[in-house]
Scaffold this motif. Structure first.
Motif, PDB file in Angstrom:
ATOM      1  N   UNK A  45      40.553-113.769  -4.249  1.00 19.37           N
ATOM      2  CA  UNK A  45      39.152-114.194  -4.289  1.00 19.37           C
ATOM      3  C   UNK A  45      38.281-113.323  -3.376  1.00 19.37           C
ATOM      4  N   UNK A  46      38.581-112.034  -3.381  1.00 17.95           N
ATOM      5  CA  UNK A  46      37.783-111.095  -2.610  1.00 17.95           C
ATOM      6  C   UNK A  46      38.139-110.976  -1.154  1.00 17.95           C
ATOM      7  N   UNK A  47      39.117-111.762  -0.668  1.00 18.99           N
ATOM      8  CA  UNK A  47      39.512-111.730   0.737  1.00 18.99           C
ATOM      9  C   UNK A  47      40.906-111.106   0.866  1.00 18.99           C
ATOM     10  N   UNK A  48      41.102-110.281   1.912  1.00 20.55           N
ATOM     11  CA  UNK A  48      42.390-109.634   2.151  1.00 20.55           C
ATOM     12  C   UNK A  48      43.340-110.616   2.822  1.00 20.55           C
ATOM     13  N   UNK A 223      25.832-105.442 -11.326  1.00 25.93           N
ATOM     14  CA  UNK A 223      26.105-104.880  -9.994  1.00 25.93           C
ATOM     15  C   UNK A 223      27.330-105.612  -9.477  1.00 25.93           C
ATOM     16  N   UNK A 224      28.358-104.855  -9.023  1.00 31.28           N
ATOM     17  CA  UNK A 224      29.624-105.518  -8.712  1.00 31.28           C
ATOM     18  C   UNK A 224      30.342-104.842  -7.554  1.00 31.28           C
ATOM     19  N   UNK A 225      31.276-105.604  -6.954  1.00 35.88           N
ATOM     20  CA  UNK A 225      32.126-105.087  -5.892  1.00 35.88           C
ATOM     21  C   UNK A 225      32.146-106.009  -4.688  1.00 35.88           C
ATOM     22  N   UNK A 226      32.679-105.489  -3.588  1.00 39.77           N
ATOM     23  CA  UNK A 226      32.599-106.207  -2.313  1.00 39.77           C
ATOM     24  C   UNK A 226      31.189-105.975  -1.770  1.00 39.77           C
ATOM     25  N   UNK A 279      33.276-113.763  -7.547  1.00 35.43           N
ATOM     26  CA  UNK A 279      34.346-112.774  -7.727  1.00 35.43           C
ATOM     27  C   UNK A 279      34.995-112.952  -9.091  1.00 35.43           C
ATOM     28  N   UNK A 280      35.318-111.824  -9.751  1.00 37.75           N
ATOM     29  CA  UNK A 280      35.981-111.844 -11.058  1.00 37.75           C
ATOM     30  C   UNK A 280      37.179-110.899 -11.040  1.00 37.75           C
ATOM     31  N   UNK A 281      38.210-111.237 -11.791  1.00 43.34           N
ATOM     32  CA  UNK A 281      39.339-110.320 -11.886  1.00 43.34           C
ATOM     33  C   UNK A 281      38.969-109.137 -12.772  1.00 43.34           C
TER      34      UNK A 281
END
Length: 381
Positions: A45-48, A223-226, A279-281
């Motif tokens: 979900x976008x977190x490391x 527009x996408x990304x971290x 967040x999307x896969x």
């Protein structure tokens, strides 16, 4: 053919659209036996997050083994030292014909070198993503971590490489200047993508545009990304708000850092044309890119740009030198700041930008430069 990917230098997340994922997936599609050796880190979900040791087979047939880093003093040092246990034994058991080391800046690359020495018939490649935008961004990192520690490891590996694969001209320059890599050993190896078939493209485009409530003549910007500050999401949102006459929706996809969440959410909530999807896969993201009429990346470099090109998107992009040199097929709208973003959006609103022509040029770029079927085949020669 047996192909081993050694990716212990960085995180690996299943079902993502990064080079490591798609390249190993394409290797498997091409009928090869594939092993991916990763460290324990991955994005959720976008977190490391850390996951510990595991060993299992992915749906595409790639065997994934995760090895935790050896603890060295503290977690920060361990994450920079990047040593794992058992790598050499895994290579012996798998007996690869080809090894692709994703990066060379990890202590356990010495195990890869030892294996190559013992098996000189094995083809050893390495790729690198290191450049001045993302690596060595402070004095200590550049002068100690990169120019001493990682340089030592790279120099150890160079005599055993078939090719050193650089994802951009900026990467090539960084590696030559900081690691002493001979230019003759480098080869341009871009971040690519999987090109959807016409049927896949049409189905994804229709499904996602209906989901977002778009009418036939309404544009979709993505527009996408971290969504960290370097992505310039705030500048894009302000520029989009400044062009209310643009008949379009802006879909924002990705995770927002806690420190900027309230600001960005307030900006998005203030314009009814903006849709925040979270967040999307990689599969979902690719469908939204197929639905888009323009992909917007006004900030830092990101592999999503290449995926957007593979989806046939025209690209609104900051003119990083590598992008200008390597990817300009007449499919880019170059913007340096918020003022230029606003001006481009105004030109689109006035019908002065031929988006279908830019789309055709992105499709040509994808076919000629970015298709992972072609990139994967370069490892088999």
């Amino acid at each position: 053919m047996r192909i081993a990917h050694v990716g212990v230098a960085g995180p690996f997340t299943e079902n993502m659209s990064y080079q490591d994922n798609i390249l190993s997936h394409q290797n498997a599609l091409d009928g090869h036996e594939v092993l991916y050796i990763a460290n324990e880190y991955f994005f959720k979900n976008g977190e490391l997050v850390k996951g510990g040791f595991c060993d299992y087979v992915l749906p595409d047939g790639v065997r994934l083994i995760r090895l935790p880093y050896v603890f060295v003093g503290n977690h920060f040092v361990s994450d920079k030292f990047r040593k794992v246990k058992g790598l050499y034994r895994l290579l012996v058991d798998f007996a690869p014909d080809v090894i692709l080391s994703h990066d060379l800046g990890y202590w356990s690359v010495l195990d890869v070198i030892s294996y190559k020495k013992a098996h000189p018939e094995v083809k050893l490649y390495a790729d690198t993503h290191a450049d001045y935008y993302t690596s060595g961004t402070n004095w200590l990192s550049l002068h100690v971590l990169h120019r001493i520690f990682y340089r030592h490891l790279v120099q150890k590996a160079l005599p055993y490489l078939e090719k050193y694969l650089c994802i951009s001209d900026e990467c090539r320059r960084f590696n030559i200047e900081n690691y002493g890599v001979p230019e003759s050993l480098t080869e341009f190896y871009p971040l690519g993508g999987m090109i959807p078939s016409p049927e896949e493209y049409d189905m994804a485009r229709q499904r996602r545009r209906e989901e977002l409530g778009l009418v036939p003549d309404e544009l979709l910007l993505v527009h996408a990304g971290k969504l960290e500050p370097a992505k310039k999401t705030d500048s894009l949102l302000r520029a989009f708000a400044a062009v209310p006459e643009l008949k379009a929706k802006l879909a924002v996809i990705g995770s927002i850092p806690v420190e900027t969440q309230s600001q960005l959410r307030a900006q998005m909530d203030s314009d009814s044309r903006v849709i925040y999807l979270g967040w999307k896969n990689s599969d979902d993201l690719m469908e939204y890119l197929c639905a888009a009429d323009l992909y917007c990346q006004p900030g830092k470099v990101s592999a999503i740009m290449q995926n957007a090109v593979c989806a046939g998107c025209p690209i609104l992009l900051y003119p990083h030198s590598g992008y200008v040199k390597d990817y300009d097929y007449g499919n880019m709208l170059w913007v340096r700041d918020e003022t230029e973003i606003t001006a481009v959006l105004q030109e689109i609103a006035c019908g002065k930008v031929d988006l279908p022509a830019l789309q055709r040029n992105s499709q040509r770029c994808a076919r000629e430069l970015l298709d992972y079927r072609t990139l994967a085949a370069r490892l088999y020669r």
